[in-house]
Motif scaffolding. Structure first.
Motif, PDB file in Angstrom:
ATOM      1  N   VAL A 215      60.635  94.534  73.319  1.00  0.00           N
ATOM      2  CA  VAL A 215      60.147  93.663  72.253  1.00  0.00           C
ATOM      3  C   VAL A 215      60.856  92.318  72.242  1.00  0.00           C
ATOM      4  O   VAL A 215      60.364  91.366  71.638  1.00  0.00           O
ATOM      5  CB  VAL A 215      60.286  94.334  70.865  1.00  0.00           C
ATOM      6  CG1 VAL A 215      59.423  95.562  70.776  1.00  0.00           C
ATOM      7  CG2 VAL A 215      61.733  94.679  70.558  1.00  0.00           C
ATOM      8  N   ALA A 216      62.016  92.221  72.876  1.00  0.00           N
ATOM      9  CA  ALA A 216      62.714  90.931  72.890  1.00  0.00           C
ATOM     10  C   ALA A 216      63.784  90.918  73.964  1.00  0.00           C
ATOM     11  O   ALA A 216      64.365  91.957  74.299  1.00  0.00           O
ATOM     12  CB  ALA A 216      63.341  90.646  71.527  1.00  0.00           C
ATOM     13  N   ARG A 217      64.014  89.735  74.527  1.00  0.00           N
ATOM     14  CA  ARG A 217      65.197  89.458  75.332  1.00  0.00           C
ATOM     15  C   ARG A 217      65.876  88.284  74.671  1.00  0.00           C
ATOM     16  O   ARG A 217      65.325  87.186  74.603  1.00  0.00           O
ATOM     17  CB  ARG A 217      64.807  89.138  76.781  1.00  0.00           C
ATOM     18  CG  ARG A 217      64.535  90.372  77.611  1.00  0.00           C
ATOM     19  CD  ARG A 217      63.989  90.029  78.971  1.00  0.00           C
ATOM     20  NE  ARG A 217      64.951  89.314  79.802  1.00  0.00           N
ATOM     21  CZ  ARG A 217      64.701  88.992  81.081  1.00  0.00           C
ATOM     22  NH1 ARG A 217      63.551  89.327  81.632  1.00  0.00           N
ATOM     23  NH2 ARG A 217      65.605  88.352  81.784  1.00  0.00           N
ATOM     24  N   LEU A 218      67.044  88.533  74.111  1.00  0.00           N
ATOM     25  CA  LEU A 218      67.691  87.530  73.277  1.00  0.00           C
ATOM     26  C   LEU A 218      68.174  86.360  74.123  1.00  0.00           C
ATOM     27  O   LEU A 218      68.696  86.534  75.223  1.00  0.00           O
ATOM     28  CB  LEU A 218      68.850  88.155  72.509  1.00  0.00           C
ATOM     29  CG  LEU A 218      68.486  89.397  71.680  1.00  0.00           C
ATOM     30  CD1 LEU A 218      69.658  89.824  70.822  1.00  0.00           C
ATOM     31  CD2 LEU A 218      67.260  89.147  70.819  1.00  0.00           C
ATOM     32  N   THR A 219      68.023  85.175  73.564  1.00  0.00           N
ATOM     33  CA  THR A 219      68.365  83.956  74.292  1.00  0.00           C
ATOM     34  C   THR A 219      69.173  83.021  73.405  1.00  0.00           C
ATOM     35  O   THR A 219      68.755  82.699  72.291  1.00  0.00           O
ATOM     36  CB  THR A 219      67.095  83.219  74.762  1.00  0.00           C
ATOM     37  OG1 THR A 219      66.356  84.075  75.635  1.00  0.00           O
ATOM     38  CG2 THR A 219      67.452  81.945  75.496  1.00  0.00           C
ATOM     39  N   SER A 227      69.726  80.063  85.292  1.00  0.00           N
ATOM     40  CA  SER A 227      70.002  81.291  86.009  1.00  0.00           C
ATOM     41  C   SER A 227      71.103  81.025  87.008  1.00  0.00           C
ATOM     42  O   SER A 227      71.646  79.936  87.074  1.00  0.00           O
ATOM     43  CB  SER A 227      68.740  81.807  86.694  1.00  0.00           C
ATOM     44  OG  SER A 227      68.318  80.853  87.652  1.00  0.00           O
ATOM     45  N   GLY A 228      71.422  82.011  87.788  1.00  0.00           N
ATOM     46  CA  GLY A 228      72.461  81.846  88.770  1.00  0.00           C
ATOM     47  C   GLY A 228      73.673  82.699  88.482  1.00  0.00           C
ATOM     48  O   GLY A 228      74.523  82.907  89.336  1.00  0.00           O
ATOM     49  N   ARG A 229      73.792  83.217  87.236  1.00  0.00           N
ATOM     50  CA  ARG A 229      74.917  84.084  86.915  1.00  0.00           C
ATOM     51  C   ARG A 229      74.511  85.545  87.039  1.00  0.00           C
ATOM     52  O   ARG A 229      75.187  86.336  87.667  1.00  0.00           O
ATOM     53  CB  ARG A 229      75.432  83.805  85.500  1.00  0.00           C
ATOM     54  CG  ARG A 229      76.111  82.454  85.396  1.00  0.00           C
ATOM     55  CD  ARG A 229      76.749  82.254  84.037  1.00  0.00           C
ATOM     56  NE  ARG A 229      77.531  83.419  83.604  1.00  0.00           N
ATOM     57  CZ  ARG A 229      78.673  83.814  84.155  1.00  0.00           C
ATOM     58  NH1 ARG A 229      79.146  83.174  85.186  1.00  0.00           N
ATOM     59  NH2 ARG A 229      79.322  84.851  83.686  1.00  0.00           N
ATOM     60  N   SER A 235      69.842  83.319  79.381  1.00  0.00           N
ATOM     61  CA  SER A 235      70.900  84.272  79.079  1.00  0.00           C
ATOM     62  C   SER A 235      71.203  84.319  77.588  1.00  0.00           C
ATOM     63  O   SER A 235      71.023  83.354  76.852  1.00  0.00           O
ATOM     64  CB  SER A 235      72.179  83.886  79.839  1.00  0.00           C
ATOM     65  OG  SER A 235      71.938  83.860  81.224  1.00  0.00           O
ATOM     66  N   ALA A 236      71.696  85.464  77.157  1.00  0.00           N
ATOM     67  CA  ALA A 236      72.171  85.615  75.782  1.00  0.00           C
ATOM     68  C   ALA A 236      73.633  85.203  75.680  1.00  0.00           C
ATOM     69  O   ALA A 236      74.061  84.683  74.652  1.00  0.00           O
ATOM     70  CB  ALA A 236      72.005  87.061  75.318  1.00  0.00           C
ATOM     71  N   GLN A 237      74.405  85.437  76.749  1.00  0.00           N
ATOM     72  CA  GLN A 237      75.835  85.166  76.731  1.00  0.00           C
ATOM     73  C   GLN A 237      76.267  84.623  78.095  1.00  0.00           C
ATOM     74  O   GLN A 237      75.542  84.745  79.081  1.00  0.00           O
ATOM     75  CB  GLN A 237      76.623  86.439  76.404  1.00  0.00           C
ATOM     76  CG  GLN A 237      76.254  87.040  75.070  1.00  0.00           C
ATOM     77  CD  GLN A 237      77.081  88.243  74.668  1.00  0.00           C
ATOM     78  OE1 GLN A 237      77.055  88.659  73.549  1.00  0.00           O
ATOM     79  NE2 GLN A 237      77.836  88.797  75.600  1.00  0.00           N
TER      80      GLN A 237
END
Length: 945
Positions: A215-219, A227-229, A235-237
């Motif tokens: 239902v969600a991917r926190l951002t 990206s890249g990490r 990313s959230a964190q």
């Protein structure tokens, strides 16, 4: 080893050496590796390696001056600080800094500056003088110092025993994560069991537990579209997600990372837009999802763009209320029927009424059949009529067939996607399935109340019926009922929770009644002991008086020694009796206090039970009051969810598999007349007192606030590896600290992120677990220093320090009674402790690897455990195995369960979130991570300060 490992890993490039990768699968080494690889953060310079002396101490003194923090302190941390720290200073000796060492202990100084060979610290460590330190077979696993370690300690003292302990902070530099490194270090489940959260690398995923849908991917907006990490964008964190916990009301999710906590708030279900201001009487959505048709009290039909809510056309012609709307399968036509007894077909391109017919009675329902070649209608004459759609312009509808069988007016129609099957619902409470081509009834289903609405799942396999105060779901192919949906599931859940708590409160009343009875009996026994002791003192006192009188009468020198001895014995007997009396009085006073405490607790338990019983009655009434008439029903595009609505002015969503309650969309400003689902999952509802509402698809999670800055200025010194909300949701406790240097426990205001209290000192090493007691007055913590500690949350004072683990304490949990604490550790054990005494109740050692998680289940004494040997288990109160939760294929780092103990989550090294039914061990869902996204050019994250 942990701190050294982190420091050595900090400068590494993106790739992982094979020997380091192997660490990811084993115990605390696994945790250490994940912590290090998560961000490859270096917050301080690596400590200098302690030299291994090959020469006597005097030769060492001539070398470079010894660094206490880098060389001596690691030896003391490993073998001495478990017992000689500021929190638990055995013999009043603290060995954390040169200053505290210089103060000595209860027996005086332990170091003589410049005279290492005369210092007790060296002699004890070298086993040359008692007490030998550390003692053999100690409980904390401390090892006897090696000769080279003793020599280093002596050399440091010879240099003057000076130095400082101060972590040297240097700018943080973030490095890319190794590809494919996405273990789940933390999981959480909302108290109502609706939502599950897990962290994968620096991502946070939210799932709907009943359906297993994402239902969600926190951002974090600052990290969006990068990206890249982790190989995933948005990313959230920056760091690995180290810890997760939902607030008691389930509206806030807290996540812990490097020097920061983020609070994510679930926004309420809100309208995206309203279609018109006139009260809506009918609603339909085109098969392609692009258009919405509504009919209002002004009898006008309006066509809307579903994406923007913009009105496209008005279709006027009906002279009375429009009751039914249906788009044709090809999206080009719209059929309408109403109280004016007319059925009309509209061309959506031109907006013209191309054909119509007048029915015998008011038209209440419509459905397209036979691939749009015919139209079915129903109304007050108990029949379903099939109409041929004319091919010639302006030609009327002609009746082809009539389906009879209902004994009351037909109120609802729905057809299969191919138009070959037709379902009709009637005021007689029956639903009939018809084969359109043959016009014959296939089967009948009894809803149990007058039908108001029907819906068929997109795959045509599940039928939903609505009417009376309930809705039901059926296997459309067999006519078997699958579940019933009634009232407000939130009210039903509250009733379940209130009933469970009332049962628990009743058991607590019984427990404290027994405790009062036992304390009262003990007090009576102590009173008898006082009486006996008093009588003994009185008798002894008389004996002394008699012996002294006899001694005074003795005139014979030969008899005098015997009389003196008798007087002496009488005096001794009296002294002994007085001591016994004093002890009896003290014991009686203690028993009196115990009785008073038990009575107070008993009174509190009785009051709690009374309140709980009252809450049960309120919950029963609320659940009953919520059972209002259901008028509308609709399936979601994926067929997994059913929406219902009616007189309670709330849209409810349910599981299409079994009718379990999901979510709600409140405040309709009137009873809901009709429902539809958009292709993207948005719900559309038509109510009596306003236009149709298009609701935002959700749930919607946003970053509400942060605690800590994430840099060297942050009030959080390192990774936040432990989180917990207080039972009232007002406070958040964080746990962490600098590995092998200090533990960090802080309490924050959840509303504004302000620091409420820092518990200092807490532990001498990283704090891995924090848990509020059931009443929120105490905080239990577990640390790498092998201690379980309990602090008063109001003052921060230490209430109890519990030792017994021989390795890191990784998790702690309170029993609902507040009288037991469970702890698990890297020593492959789970231990149960009585509180407040701190006495060990039992030690469960049936584990092959580190026990990373332990939790009491519900209001009982069962324990949920997870360990590095891939096992998630439910244990009985006696420690025996009750149930296994299988499927895990790697080291398990975290588990969570709902307060009622019905749903269990687990996650670990394989990056799969597993959801189990706690009662039977069934794996409900195994949720894999999404595919890694292609990294964007020049999109790696850098946070060099």
């Amino acid at each position: 080893m942990f701190a050294q490992f982190l420091d050595e890993m900090a400068p590494l490039p993106q790739s992982i050496r094979p020997d380091q990768r192997s660490l990811l699968g084993a115990g605390i080494a696994a945790i250490s590796a994940v912590f290090a690889l998560a961000t490859a953060v270096s917050a301080e310079p690596p400590p200098a390696k302690a030299p291994v002396p090959s020469t006597p101490a005097p030769a060492m003194a001539a070398a470079k001056k010894i660094d206490f923090e880098a060389q001596v302190l690691p030896i003391l941390k490993k073998n001495c600080l478990s017992c000689h720290n500021a929190t638990d200073a055995e013999a009043d000796l603290v060995l954390e800094t040169p200053a505290t060492i210089a103060k000595g202990g209860e027996d005086g100084p332990v170091v003589v500056p410049h005279k290492g060979n005369e210092s007790l610290l060296v002699k004890s460590a070298a086993r040359e003088a008692k007490p030998y330190m550390p003692p053999k077979n100690n409980k904390v696993g401390a090892e006897i110092l090696k000769p080279e370690e003793v020599a280093l300690l002596q050399a440091w003292i010879d240099e003057g025993a000076t130095g400082t302990v101060k972590a040297k902070v240097r700018p943080v530099k973030w490095h890319p994560l190794p590809p494919g490194l996405h273990p789940i270090l933390a999981v959480a489940v909302s108290p109502d069991g609706q939502y599950a959260a897990c962290g994968r690398a620096n991502q946070i995923f939210i799932y709907h537990v009943p359906t297993g849908q994402t239902v969600a991917r926190l951002t974090d907006p600052k990290l969006a579209d990068k990206s890249g990490r982790s190989g995933w964008r948005s990313s959230a964190q920056r760091d690995f997600v180290q810890s997760l916990v939902f607030s008691p009301d389930g509206k806030v999710l807290a996540s812990g990372e490097y020097r920061m906590v983020k609070l994510w708030r679930r926004e309420p279900n809100l309208p995206q837009f309203t279609l018109g201001a006139e009260p809506a009487t009918a609603l339909a959505l085109s098969p392609d999802g692009k258009f919405i048709a509504t009919a209002a009290k002004d009898n006008v039909i309006r066509i809307w763009d579903s994406a923007a809510g913009k009105q496209l056309k008005e279709l006027a012609g009906h002279s009375a209320t429009v009751n039914a709307l249906r788009f044709s399968p090809d999206n080009k036509r719209l059929a309408s029927g109403g109280a004016d007894k007319t059925i009309r077909v509209w061309d959506l391109t031109t907006g013209q009424n191309t054909t119509q017919v007048e029915a015998a009675t008011e038209v209440s329902a419509l459905a397209w059949v036979r691939d749009g070649k015919q139209l079915a209608s129903a109304g007050g004459d108990k029949s379903v009529r099939l109409w041929d759609i004319p091919t010639a312009a302006d030609a009327p509808l002609t009746q082809a067939k009539e389906l009879t069988g209902h004994t009351q007016p037909v109120t609802a129609l729905v057809a299969s996607s191919d138009g070959k099957q037709l379902f009709s619902g009637s005021s007689d409470g029956s639903v009939r399935q018809w084969a359109v081509d043959s016009a014959k009834q296939v089967r009948q289903m009894d809803h149990g109340a007058p039908i108001t609405a029907l819906a068929l799942s997109p795959n045509n396999k599940t039928l939903a019926t609505a009417g009376g105060n309930h809705a039901r779901i059926w296997n459309a192919e067999k006519g078997q009922q699958l579940g019933e949906m009634k009232g407000d599931h939130r009210a039903s859940d509250r009733l379940d929770r209130a009933t469970q708590f009332a049962d628990f409160a009743k058991a607590e009343v019984a427990y404290w009644k027994d405790a009062v009875d036992a304390a009262t009996k003990l007090q009576a026994t102590k009173a008898d002991a006082i009486k006996k002791a008093t009588d003994a003192v009185t008798a002894a006192d008389k004996a002394v008086t008699d012996a002294k009188a006899a001694l005074e009468k003795v005139t014979d020198d030969k008899a005098k020694p015997a009389a003196e001895e008798a007087a002496k014995k009488a005096t001794a007997t009296k002294s002994s009796a007085e001591r016994v009396l004093k002890l009896a009085q003290e014991s009686a006073k203690e028993a009196e206090h115990r009785t008073a405490d038990a009575k107070a607790a008993s009174d509190k338990a009785a009051a709690t039970q009374q309140t709980a019983d009252t809450e049960v009655e309120k919950a029963k009434k609320a659940a009953t009051d919520a059972e209002k008439a259901v008028r509308a029903v609709a399936f979601s595009p994926d067929g997994l969810t059913v929406a219902t609505a009616g007189e309670d002015q709330i849209v409810h969503t349910w599981s299409a598999e079994n009718g379990a309650g999901f979510d709600t969309f409140p405040s309709q400003l009137g009873g809901v007349q009709a429902l539809a689902y958009a292709a993207d999952g948005r719900i559309i509802s038509a109510a009596e007192k306003n236009g149709a509402i298009v609701w935002r698809s959700g749930p919607n999670w946003t970053l509400a606030r942060t605690i800590g800055t994430g840099d060297e200025k942050s009030p959080l010194s390192n990774r936040v590896v432990a989180l917990d909300f207080s039972p009232d949701g007002k406070w958040i406790a964080t746990g962490g600290g600098m590995p092998s240097r200090n533990g960090e426990v802080k309490i924050w205001n959840a509303a504004d992120g302000a620091l409420v209290r820092e518990i200092n000192p807490s532990h001498s090493d990283t704090v891995f677990s924090v848990r509020f007691s059931p009443d929120g007055k105490l905080l239990a913590t577990g640390s790498a220093d092998k201690f379980v500690k309990v602090f008063d949350t109001a003052s921060g004072k230490l209430v109890k320090s519990i030792s017994g683990h021989t390795h890191y304490v990784l998790c702690v949990s309170w029993r609902a009674t507040g009288r037991e604490i469970a702890s698990s550790g890297a020593d492959k054990t789970v231990k149960l402790w009585a509180f407040p005494s701190g006495e060990q109740i039992k030690s469960i050692e049936d584990f092959k690897k580190e026990v990373t998680s332990v939790r009491f289940v519900g209001y009982g004494g069962e324990l949920l455990t997870a360990s590095g040997d891939n096992r998630v288990r439910m244990l009985k109160e006696d420690g025996g195995n009750l149930r296994e939760y299988g499927g895990s294929k790697g080291f398990i780092f975290s588990t969570a369960l709902t307060p009622d103990g019905k749903i269990i989550l687990g996650g670990g090294q394989d990056s799969v979130l597993r959801i189990w039914n706690a009662a039977n061990g069934k794996n409900l869902f195994s949720l894999d991570p999404p595919p890694v996204e292609a990294p964007q050019k020049n999109a790696s994250i850098s946070a060099t300060k």
